[in-house]
Enzyme design. Structure first.
Site, PDB file in Angstrom:
ATOM      1  N   CYS A 120       1.112  -1.345   0.251  1.00 43.51           N
ATOM      2  CA  CYS A 120      -0.053  -0.279  -0.001  1.00 43.51           C
ATOM      3  C   CYS A 120       0.547   1.661  -0.119  1.00 43.51           C
ATOM      4  O   CYS A 120       1.122   1.913  -0.186  1.00 43.51           O
ATOM      5  CB  CYS A 120      -0.524  -0.100   1.188  1.00 43.51           C
ATOM      6  SG  CYS A 120      -2.309   1.754   1.265  1.00 43.51           S
ATOM      7  N   CYS A 136      -1.465   1.803  -3.204  1.00 44.69           N
ATOM      8  CA  CYS A 136      -2.766   2.929  -2.811  1.00 44.69           C
ATOM      9  C   CYS A 136      -2.286   4.066  -2.661  1.00 44.69           C
ATOM     10  O   CYS A 136      -2.843   4.801  -3.862  1.00 44.69           O
ATOM     11  CB  CYS A 136      -3.256   2.841  -1.449  1.00 44.69           C
ATOM     12  SG  CYS A 136      -3.425   1.182  -0.812  1.00 44.69           S
ATOM     13  N   LYS A 163       0.189   5.537  -5.805  1.00 48.46           N
ATOM     14  CA  LYS A 163      -1.179   5.655  -7.011  1.00 48.46           C
ATOM     15  C   LYS A 163      -1.890   6.472  -6.899  1.00 48.46           C
ATOM     16  O   LYS A 163      -2.696   7.282  -7.603  1.00 48.46           O
ATOM     17  CB  LYS A 163      -2.653   4.026  -6.767  1.00 48.46           C
ATOM     18  CG  LYS A 163      -3.367   3.887  -7.710  1.00 48.46           C
ATOM     19  CD  LYS A 163      -4.734   4.448  -7.004  1.00 48.46           C
ATOM     20  CE  LYS A 163      -4.874   4.014  -5.545  1.00 48.46           C
ATOM     21  NZ  LYS A 163      -5.694   2.810  -5.653  1.00 48.46           N
ATOM     22  N   TYR A 203     -10.459  -2.708  -9.452  1.00 49.23           N
ATOM     23  CA  TYR A 203      -9.006  -1.992  -9.542  1.00 49.23           C
ATOM     24  C   TYR A 203      -8.212  -0.944 -10.003  1.00 49.23           C
ATOM     25  O   TYR A 203      -8.522   0.080 -10.214  1.00 49.23           O
ATOM     26  CB  TYR A 203      -8.749  -2.010  -7.774  1.00 49.23           C
ATOM     27  CG  TYR A 203      -9.974  -1.516  -7.072  1.00 49.23           C
ATOM     28  CD1 TYR A 203     -10.296  -1.131  -5.597  1.00 49.23           C
ATOM     29  CD2 TYR A 203     -11.019  -2.981  -6.446  1.00 49.23           C
ATOM     30  CE1 TYR A 203     -11.305  -0.455  -5.170  1.00 49.23           C
ATOM     31  CE2 TYR A 203     -11.651  -3.353  -5.129  1.00 49.23           C
ATOM     32  CZ  TYR A 203     -11.692  -2.310  -4.645  1.00 49.23           C
ATOM     33  OH  TYR A 203     -12.686  -2.644  -3.510  1.00 49.23           O
ATOM     34  N   GLU A 218      -8.060   2.596 -12.137  1.00 51.97           N
ATOM     35  CA  GLU A 218      -7.603   3.303 -12.411  1.00 51.97           C
ATOM     36  C   GLU A 218      -6.121   3.822 -13.206  1.00 51.97           C
ATOM     37  O   GLU A 218      -5.729   5.290 -12.934  1.00 51.97           O
ATOM     38  CB  GLU A 218      -7.020   3.154 -10.448  1.00 51.97           C
ATOM     39  CG  GLU A 218      -8.013   2.980 -10.136  1.00 51.97           C
ATOM     40  CD  GLU A 218      -7.523   2.697  -8.080  1.00 51.97           C
ATOM     41  OE1 GLU A 218      -8.220   2.904  -7.091  1.00 51.97           O
ATOM     42  OE2 GLU A 218      -6.385   2.042  -8.195  1.00 51.97           O
ATOM     43  N   HIS A 275     -26.101  22.773   2.005  1.00 52.33           N
ATOM     44  CA  HIS A 275     -26.029  23.118   0.568  1.00 52.33           C
ATOM     45  C   HIS A 275     -25.205  24.580   0.224  1.00 52.33           C
ATOM     46  O   HIS A 275     -25.048  25.361   0.999  1.00 52.33           O
ATOM     47  CB  HIS A 275     -27.685  24.055   0.838  1.00 52.33           C
ATOM     48  CG  HIS A 275     -27.747  24.444  -1.086  1.00 52.33           C
ATOM     49  ND1 HIS A 275     -28.038  23.482  -2.010  1.00 52.33           N
ATOM     50  CD2 HIS A 275     -28.303  25.910  -1.231  1.00 52.33           C
ATOM     51  CE1 HIS A 275     -28.596  24.012  -2.514  1.00 52.33           C
ATOM     52  NE2 HIS A 275     -28.434  25.076  -2.263  1.00 52.33           N
ATOM     53  N   GLU A 277     -25.465  16.378  -0.396  1.00 48.53           N
ATOM     54  CA  GLU A 277     -26.550  16.574   0.722  1.00 48.53           C
ATOM     55  C   GLU A 277     -27.592  15.716  -0.320  1.00 48.53           C
ATOM     56  O   GLU A 277     -29.097  15.356   0.040  1.00 48.53           O
ATOM     57  CB  GLU A 277     -27.106  17.788   0.043  1.00 48.53           C
ATOM     58  CG  GLU A 277     -27.639  18.453  -0.664  1.00 48.53           C
ATOM     59  CD  GLU A 277     -27.922  20.086  -1.366  1.00 48.53           C
ATOM     60  OE1 GLU A 277     -28.793  20.682  -0.780  1.00 48.53           O
ATOM     61  OE2 GLU A 277     -27.010  20.403  -1.961  1.00 48.53           O
TER      62      GLU A 277
END
Length: 493
Positions: free
Chosen positions: A71, A76, A79, A211, A215, A471, A476
């Site tokens: 990772c 991760c 990447k 993935y 990616e 908002h 939302e």
């Protein structure tokens, strides 16, 4: 003083006088995210801990790796750095309608980004080493293997071997990229090499639909390359919600990535112009780089596990464990990708934490794999938590309610980019409980992390509806989806 230890799922006390003297209470093989977490937390609970890891290198092999693991060094983290880098190109284009006057030609320096990426993973490698040192965990550099239920052997960098005994041994060796067995497969690269290419490809072919495949398709396309993505199914990202998979596919195509569904590669041939790629449909294409993103295999082969009685999955080579991460040998445990349960870094961290709590904290605790959020960092990203629509229908005893919201993000109304965001909630009709949530669009992972807390707490659709939104924001929409999109009855399913 008597030490608490886990025996057959029960905590019992053994007299210190009757115990064999071990060099360590725990020895960990593999200093990736899970292994480091387990080592540190075990040491914090009073255990004497040793850990071994291969020497650092950005591209892994049987001889190199590095503290921090996949990772941090070749997964991760680097990447995500490249995803950030790739995002600036389209963002600069979008900026024109926001009043930014840009030159027609905007340059991109791949080598500079590569250098910055390498500097960051070297920094993180050092941080992980310091975390171990600060927890009084003894780090050994070399390849570890198990030579007995309580004994590990380390082949050091100079080839010499040393061995240590430990009351408990933890396997945390992760996984490694696989290559399909086709003619010319040696001409292709895996994600390891893709993160450290000396030159940015102008033409890239990617085989796979998970993935890593989507990616890197986004990364290279965002940096200006022509990208062709080949995969066997109708849609990428098998295992995710089908509706979200379709949105990801549309977005990839909208960004200029060429999709080739139901297509496999059968041969790679080196030519003067690049690598000639042949498909099972008789098509040919020439690329500068071919990336195999066709899955990963547990790193268990060189650990001598079967010789000491540790059971492995016959098909995958994964280490078999019980709910507490214990193998078929009571003193040997395993966590993370090498067990092939849920192969995500935060899950390895969870398993490492629960291991330490179980074995050295006096609180046997099995990892809870429910409501674990995840994200695919394509551009724009996909993030989910809980059940997909298909999973909910399969597991449901009654009807399932589906709420969706598809819209053009506010930012795109000015930039002119045509790219819809999709949000989705899956609800149990009888209990009103939200079973799953998903989103494909900008900031999806950041939003989904908060939604995951709500689902972990058992939130209902009524509670979502009673929550006041922020908002203007995309988030939302999750608390304003009051119109039912469809109702799926168990009978129809």
């Amino acid at each position: 003083m008597a030490r608490k230890m886990l025996i057959d799922g029960e905590i019992s006390k053994e007299s210190a006088e009757t115990e064999f003297h071990y060099d360590f209470d725990l020895f960990v093989i593999g200093a990736g995210s899970g292994g480091v977490r387990a080592a540190r937390f075990s040491a914090q609970n009073g255990a004497k801990v040793g850990i071994c890891e291969l020497p650092f290198h950005p591209i892994s092999s049987e001889n190199v790796g590095g503290v921090g693991g996949t990772c941090v060094i070749r997964g991760c983290v680097p990447k995500k750095i490249l995803v950030y880098g790739a995002s600036y190109g389209p963002e600069l284009e979008d900026a024109r309608n926001y009043g930014w006057e840009l030159n027609e030609k905007v340059g991109f320096n791949w080598k500079k980004l590569l250098q910055k990426k390498t500097e960051e993973i070297v920094r993180l490698n050092g941080i992980y080493k310091r975390l171990l040192a600060n927890a009084s965990v003894k780090l050994y550099e070399g390849e570890g293997r198990i030579i007995g239920p309580h004994e590990v052997e380390i082949v050091q960098l100079d080839g010499t071997k040393i061995s240590y005994t430990a009351k408990h041994i933890l396997i945390a060796t992760g996984s490694r990229a696989q290559r399909p067995n086709i003619p010319g497969q040696e001409l292709a690269i895996t994600s390891d090499e893709a993160l450290s290419l000396e030159e940015l490809p102008k033409r890239a072919v990617i085989l796979g639909a998970g993935y890593i495949a989507v990616e890197f398709a986004s990364i290279w396309r965002g940096m200006g390359a022509t990208v062709d993505l080949y995969f066997r199914k109708e849609l990428p990202l098998r295992g995710f919600d089908d509706e979200m998979r379709a949105v990801v596919a549309r977005n990839l195509e909208g960004r200029g990535i060429n999709l080739h569904p139901r297509t496999n590669l059968v041969e790679l041939v080196k030519t003067e112009d690049g690598i000639k790629v042949l498909t099972d449909h008789g098509e040919e294409i020439v690329a500068d780089v071919v990336l195999f993103a066709t899955g990963r295999a547990p790193n268990s082969r060189r650990l001598n596990l079967e010789a000491v009685g540790v059971e492995l999955d016959e098909k995958t080579g994964a280490v078999k464990v019980d709910a507490y991460s214990r193998t078929s040998v009571p003193s040997i445990w395993a966590i993370g990708d090498v067990t092939n349960r849920m192969n995500l870094t935060p899950v390895a961290l969870l398993e490492g934490s629960m291991f330490a709590k179980t074995v050295f904290g006096g609180q046997p605790t099995a990892p809870d794999y429910n409501h674990i959020p995840c994200a695919v960092f394509c551009i724009p990203p996909l993030s989910v938590v809980g059940l997909s629509e298909e999973e909910a229908i399969e597991k449901a005893s009654g009807d399932i309610l589906i709420y969706t919201s598809s819209f053009n993000p506010m930012k795109n109304t000015i930039s002119g980019r045509s790219e819809k965001t999709l949000m989705k909630l899956v609800v149990d009709a009888e209990t009103d409980k939200v079973l799953g949530a998903s989103m494909c669009g900008p900031d999806a992972p950041e939003i989904m992390q908060g939604i995951a807390i709500a689902l972990k707490c058992g939130a209902t659709k009524a509670q979502f509806d009673s929550t006041v939104g922020i908002h203007p924001s995309a988030a939302e929409e999750f608390v304003t989806m009051r119109s039912l999109t469809r109702r799926v009855s168990k009978a129809k399913a």
